[in-house]
Scaffold this active site. Structure first.
Site, PDB file in Angstrom:
ATOM      1  CB  THR A 152      -0.979  -0.001   1.196  1.00  0.00           C
ATOM      2  OG1 THR A 152      -0.249  -0.192   2.414  1.00  0.00           O
ATOM      3  CG2 THR A 152      -2.000  -1.106   1.053  1.00  0.00           C
ATOM      4  CB  THR A 163      -0.130  -1.635  10.909  1.00  0.00           C
ATOM      5  OG1 THR A 163      -0.792  -1.239  12.059  1.00  0.00           O
ATOM      6  CG2 THR A 163      -0.994  -1.350   9.740  1.00  0.00           C
TER       7      THR A 163
END
Length: 408
Positions: free
Chosen positions: A162, A199
């Site tokens: 991402t 994360t």
């Protein structure tokens, strides 16, 4: 962020040459989930006999893919397994739509591969709160299935990025009963990184044969000392997932083998460090070593308090050896501390001891260490034998620039 655009200054020179792991194949396609002009979905297919272990975020707002994967761990290995991951949309906080998307993807993967739905593991990463246009993924299942290849793990690593500035991979080999077994893993992660379990998404594959329960135990143990010891910004994701797949294709049983456990931990630690090195806006990799705490748990609490302090992290970005901020972070952590027993080092320079600045401290020595891109801070609490090491990065304007308009 596309690979090659503003690559982190802490990035490795290139993606490593990962070994072929017998028993698993990979593919990646551009489905247009959010991004254009790049692969954003990957599929990994594992042979029958593959054991799957995993650790996941403990967030109270876990995504539908996380909950689905957690429910499937420990299932029968006789039919193999498949892992499908999309980037660009996390399918988190999407209500019933979230589970509907998971069900639709899982069934499409099962139909395309012949693997039972109970052995299809999915993950999604990206923006929270937007329904996942999963039909864009399911229409690509035929292409994903027919293009599977043992040498496409690098393609898979790129497809799950991402805000990452580079794909992350690591590998290790070890000898078990006189034979070589291989381990290779990929990860994504750059922001919203905090222990529990950071994360990110992580997928590790080995050709060793490992008992399901033993694989789960060693995966959880290694995760605690690697991925659960990193932080970029103190924020825990809704989507964190780590899966380890042991195909058994080598025929070598590594259950209970210490060398294999060490090698698996090596791969996890390498990937965990790469996530920190790709921290959003990061310019410095920071190792924080806490010793002399009342126990290991307290040491880790102190270490994470230092690592998560915006004041500490901005001082590091500014190359300021502001040891007072380290004292502050230890004092606020909640773990036992004694001001007058505390000692602090920046690199090899003792800056504070016995509750005050060291008698021989010269700030220019510590300042010189702060110019490095690998910063080491050591704190000795002077209270016991507890110790822990955690890793973080500095906090720069780049982090704000990335996250101020992340959804755009």
């Amino acid at each position: 962020m596309a690979e090659g655009a503003n690559v982190s200054p802490l990035a490795p020179a290139k993606f490593p040459d990962l070994p072929i792991i017998d028993g698993v194949t990979f593919s990646a396609v551009a489905a247009g989930v959010k991004y254009t002009g790049r692969d954003d979905v990957m599929l990994a297919q594992c042979v029958p006999g593959t054991a799957i272990a995993g650790t996941f975020t403990r967030s109270a707002t876990r995504s539908a893919p996380v909950l689905d994967c957690q429910a499937k761990l420990g299932g029968s290995t006789k039919d193999g397994a498949a892992i499908l991951v999309n980037s660009g949309n996390s399918n988190a906080f999407t209500g019933r739509n979230g589970q509907a998307a998971v069900d639709g993807i899982v069934q499409a993967v099962s139909n395309a591969t012949g693997i039972p739905a109970t052995r299809v593991f999915t993950a999604s990463t990206g923006v929270i709160g937007e329904p996942l246009p999963f039909e864009r993924i399911t229409t690509k299942l035929g292409e994903l299935n027919t293009s599977l290849s043992a040498d496409k793990i690098a393609d898979a690593a790129r497809a799950i990025m991402t805000t990452d500035t580079y794909p992350k991979g690591a590998s290790a080999t070890c000898e078990v009963a006189g034979k070589t077994v291989k381990i290779a893993g990929i990860a994504k992660g750059s922001g919203m990184i905090a222990p529990d379990m950071a994360t990110m998404l992580v997928y590790i594959f080995t050709d060793a044969k490992v008992d399901q329960d033993a694989l789960q135990a060693m995966t959880a143990t290694s995760c605690d000392s690697t991925f659960n010891c990193i932080t970029v910004d103190s924020d825990t994701s809704t989507s964190d997932s780590l899966l380890v797949a042991a195909t058994g294709a080598s025929g070598v049983d590594a259950t209970g083998n210490k060398a294999f456990e060490v090698a698996l931990n090596e791969v996890m630690l390498d990937l965990a460090h790469q996530v920190v090195r790709d921290g959003e806006g990061a310019t410095k990799f920071v190792e924080i070593n806490v010793t002399g705490a009342v126990d290991d748990v307290s040491a880790k609490i102190h270490g994470l308090s230092i690592a998560n302090s915006p004041l500490v992290k901005t001082a590091i970005a500014g190359e300021d050896p502001n040891w007072g901020r380290v004292v502050m972070a230890v004092g606020k952590s909640g773990a036992p501390a004694d001001r007058d027993a505390l000692s602090i080092w920046f690199g090899d320079t003792l800056v504070a001891e016995n509750g005050w600045v060291s008698q021989n401290y010269q700030e220019e020595d510590a300042a010189e260490h702060m110019k490095s891109d690998h910063i080491c801070i050591r704190v000795d609490c002077g209270m016991g034998t507890g110790s822990s090491t955690v890793w973080t990065c500095d906090l720069t304007h780049g982090y704000i620039e990335i996250n101020a308009d992340y959804r755009s």
